[in-house]
Design a protein around this motif. Structure first.
Motif, short mmCIF file in Angstrom:
data_model
loop_
_atom_site.label_atom_id
_atom_site.label_comp_id
_atom_site.label_asym_id
_atom_site.label_seq_id
_atom_site.Cartn_x
_atom_site.Cartn_y
_atom_site.Cartn_z
N ASP A 130 -59.56 30.13 -128.12
CA ASP A 130 -58.81 31.35 -128.43
C ASP A 130 -57.46 31.40 -127.73
OD1 ASP A 130 -59.73 31.65 -125.84
OD2 ASP A 130 -60.44 33.71 -126.11
N THR A 131 -56.95 30.25 -127.30
CA THR A 131 -55.74 30.21 -126.49
C THR A 131 -54.70 29.29 -127.12
OG1 THR A 131 -57.13 30.57 -124.53
CG2 THR A 131 -54.89 29.83 -124.13
N ALA A 132 -53.44 29.72 -127.06
CA ALA A 132 -52.35 29.01 -127.75
C ALA A 132 -52.08 27.64 -127.15
CB ALA A 132 -51.08 29.85 -127.70
N ASP A 133 -51.56 26.73 -127.96
CA ASP A 133 -51.22 25.39 -127.51
C ASP A 133 -50.18 25.39 -126.39
OD1 ASP A 133 -52.96 24.32 -129.35
OD2 ASP A 133 -51.40 23.78 -130.81
N SER A 134 -49.36 26.45 -126.35
CA SER A 134 -48.32 26.53 -125.32
C SER A 134 -48.87 26.87 -123.95
CB SER A 134 -47.28 27.58 -125.73
OG SER A 134 -47.90 28.85 -125.89
N SER A 135 -50.13 27.25 -123.87
CA SER A 135 -50.73 27.62 -122.58
C SER A 135 -51.30 26.37 -121.91
CB SER A 135 -51.83 28.67 -122.79
OG SER A 135 -51.27 29.88 -123.25
N THR A 136 -50.44 25.68 -121.20
CA THR A 136 -50.83 24.42 -120.56
C THR A 136 -51.23 24.64 -119.11
OG1 THR A 136 -48.59 23.94 -119.81
CG2 THR A 136 -49.20 23.19 -122.04
N MET A 137 -51.97 23.69 -118.57
CA MET A 137 -52.33 23.75 -117.15
C MET A 137 -51.09 23.70 -116.27
SD MET A 137 -55.70 21.35 -116.81
CE MET A 137 -57.21 21.69 -117.74
N ARG A 138 -50.12 22.89 -116.66
CA ARG A 138 -48.90 22.76 -115.85
C ARG A 138 -48.21 24.11 -115.72
NH1 ARG A 138 -43.74 18.64 -116.84
NH2 ARG A 138 -42.34 19.65 -115.32
N ARG A 139 -48.04 24.83 -116.80
CA ARG A 139 -47.35 26.12 -116.76
C ARG A 139 -48.16 27.14 -115.95
NH1 ARG A 139 -45.99 28.39 -122.28
NH2 ARG A 139 -44.80 29.84 -120.97
N ALA A 140 -49.48 27.11 -116.07
CA ALA A 140 -50.31 28.02 -115.29
C ALA A 140 -50.20 27.71 -113.80
CB ALA A 140 -51.76 27.91 -115.75
N CYS A 141 -50.18 26.42 -113.45
CA CYS A 141 -50.04 26.04 -112.04
C CYS A 141 -48.67 26.44 -111.49
CB CYS A 141 -50.25 24.54 -111.88
SG CYS A 141 -51.96 24.01 -112.10
N GLU A 142 -47.65 26.28 -112.29
CA GLU A 142 -46.31 26.70 -111.85
C GLU A 142 -46.30 28.19 -111.51
OE1 GLU A 142 -43.63 23.45 -114.39
OE2 GLU A 142 -43.95 25.47 -115.18
N ARG A 143 -46.97 28.97 -112.34
CA ARG A 143 -47.06 30.42 -112.08
C ARG A 143 -47.86 30.70 -110.81
NH1 ARG A 143 -44.60 35.14 -112.02
NH2 ARG A 143 -45.99 36.91 -112.47
N ALA A 144 -48.96 30.01 -110.61
CA ALA A 144 -49.77 30.20 -109.41
C ALA A 144 -48.99 29.86 -108.14
CB ALA A 144 -51.03 29.36 -109.50
N VAL A 145 -48.23 28.78 -108.17
CA VAL A 145 -47.42 28.39 -107.02
C VAL A 145 -46.33 29.42 -106.77
CG1 VAL A 145 -45.77 26.68 -106.18
CG2 VAL A 145 -47.92 25.93 -107.23
N GLN A 146 -45.72 29.90 -107.83
CA GLN A 146 -44.67 30.92 -107.72
C GLN A 146 -45.20 32.18 -107.02
OE1 GLN A 146 -43.34 32.39 -111.52
NE2 GLN A 146 -41.59 33.49 -110.68
N LEU A 147 -46.43 32.57 -107.34
CA LEU A 147 -47.04 33.76 -106.74
C LEU A 147 -47.59 33.52 -105.35
CD1 LEU A 147 -49.02 35.09 -109.84
CD2 LEU A 147 -46.90 36.04 -108.90
N GLY A 148 -47.76 32.27 -104.98
CA GLY A 148 -48.34 31.96 -103.68
C GLY A 148 -49.85 31.97 -103.66
N LEU A 149 -50.48 31.80 -104.83
CA LEU A 149 -51.94 31.74 -104.87
C LEU A 149 -52.41 30.44 -104.22
CD1 LEU A 149 -52.78 32.96 -108.50
CD2 LEU A 149 -52.39 34.32 -106.44
N PRO A 150 -53.54 30.47 -103.52
CA PRO A 150 -54.02 29.25 -102.88
C PRO A 150 -54.74 28.30 -103.83
CG PRO A 150 -55.52 31.05 -102.40
CD PRO A 150 -54.36 31.65 -103.14
N ALA A 151 -55.28 28.85 -104.94
CA ALA A 151 -56.09 28.03 -105.83
C ALA A 151 -56.15 28.66 -107.21
CB ALA A 151 -57.51 27.86 -105.27
N ILE A 152 -56.53 27.83 -108.18
CA ILE A 152 -56.68 28.29 -109.55
C ILE A 152 -57.86 27.53 -110.17
CG2 ILE A 152 -55.06 26.55 -110.45
CD1 ILE A 152 -54.06 28.63 -112.46
N ALA A 153 -58.62 28.21 -111.01
CA ALA A 153 -59.76 27.58 -111.70
C ALA A 153 -59.53 27.67 -113.21
CB ALA A 153 -61.07 28.27 -111.32
N PHE A 154 -59.59 26.53 -113.87
CA PHE A 154 -59.44 26.49 -115.32
C PHE A 154 -60.83 26.56 -115.95
CE2 PHE A 154 -55.41 24.43 -113.97
CZ PHE A 154 -54.56 25.38 -114.52
N THR A 155 -61.20 27.76 -116.36
CA THR A 155 -62.55 28.07 -116.84
C THR A 155 -62.52 28.25 -118.36
OG1 THR A 155 -62.09 30.39 -116.31
CG2 THR A 155 -63.28 29.12 -114.66
#
Length: 277
Positions: free
Chosen positions: A20-45
């Motif tokens: 149910d998720t668009a092709d543009s939603s890549t792991m790389r872009r999600a990780c870039e956002r997590a780093v930008q926010l200063g999150l310590p970790a992310i889980a791709f579920t």
């Protein structure tokens, strides 16, 4: 404003490997956002749902034959793990967990076990998106329009069954998922109406020692709701954006942290841990 060092991991994120998720939603872009926010970790579920199931699954025993109007699709396991390896190399400062969000795991225990045997992951979420009716699984949003209150009470009762009859998941995701689709708008949903049913869910979950997710894509849980979990003996809270696009990673986490803290939970052993009582 909180320091980024105060923010927890995002334990519930989807990418294009979910049906149910668009092709543009890549792991790389999600990780870039997590780093930008200063999150310590992310889980791709990614969504692990079944439209065809094993004869040994409970769904078969209960006479279920299909999902209504299903668009569900299988995870491309090889593609998923290849992209995961790529972002782990690219973002060494971010802890990146593999994961699945298992839909109705109590109905598909054999199918889920077979998947995880071949593709073990770090995080397993348990979710209830659908309820059975006339031999089919229907998305709860479809059922709300006929009987919102009855569907909600049935949903929470089914969650108790799911918790008590499935031990495959570590985190209970979006405990009041139907609220997202409440007839007339989410503002018309009155959490207090279902306090007794919520508490039954929380007692069952607390008895297993598993974590309750505070989901920030849903209308955010109140302090009262999270406190009910605390009062029923709940031990751990997980934070999940349920992001289906990279910009939603970590969304509303500062507010969610305030809610969870006000309900009596505190950061765990380290920044990667669940919050605990």
């Amino acid at each position: 404003m909180r320091s980024p060092d105060d923010l927890p991991p995002d334990n519930h994120v989807h990418t294009h490997w979910s049906w149910d998720t668009a092709d543009s939603s890549t792991m790389r872009r999600a990780c870039e956002r997590a780093v930008q926010l200063g999150l310590p970790a992310i889980a791709f579920t990614e969504h692990l749902d079944f439209t065809v199931w094993d004869p040994d699954d409970r769904a078969t025993d209960e006479g279920l034959v299909e999902r209504h109007a299903s668009r569900h699709a299988e995870i491309d396991v090889a593609g998923y793990f290849a992209e995961l390896a790529e972002v782990r190399d690219r973002f060494p400062e971010l802890r990146i967990w593999s994961g699945v969000e298992t839909g109705e795991p109590h109905l598909f225990a054999t199918s889920v076990a077979a998947y995880l045997r071949d593709a073990p992951v770090d995080r397993v979420l348990g979710s209830l998106h659908s309820l059975a009716q006339d031999g089919r699984l229907y998305g709860v949003g479809h059922l709300l329009w006929d009987d919102a209150e009855g569907t909600m009470r049935r949903y929470l009762g089914e969650l108790v069954d799911m918790i008590e009859s499935s031990d495959v998941f570590q985190v209970l995701a979006h405990v009041d998922f139907p609220r997202r689709y409440w007839p007339g708008g989410t503002h018309r949903y009155v959490e207090k109406t279902y306090e007794e049913e919520y508490r039954a869910v929380f007692r069952a979950l607390a008895a297993t020692g598993r974590a309750l997710e505070v989901n920030t894509s849903s209308p955010l849980a109140s302090v009262d709701q999270v406190r009910w979990f605390h009062e029923e003996g709940g031990e751990a809270v997980s934070f999940g954006s349920d992001a289906h696009q990279p910009t939603a990673v970590g969304r509303h986490f500062e507010l969610a942290v305030d809610v969870v803290e006000a309900a009596g939970f505190r950061p765990g052993r380290d920044r990667f841990d669940f919050w605990r009582r």
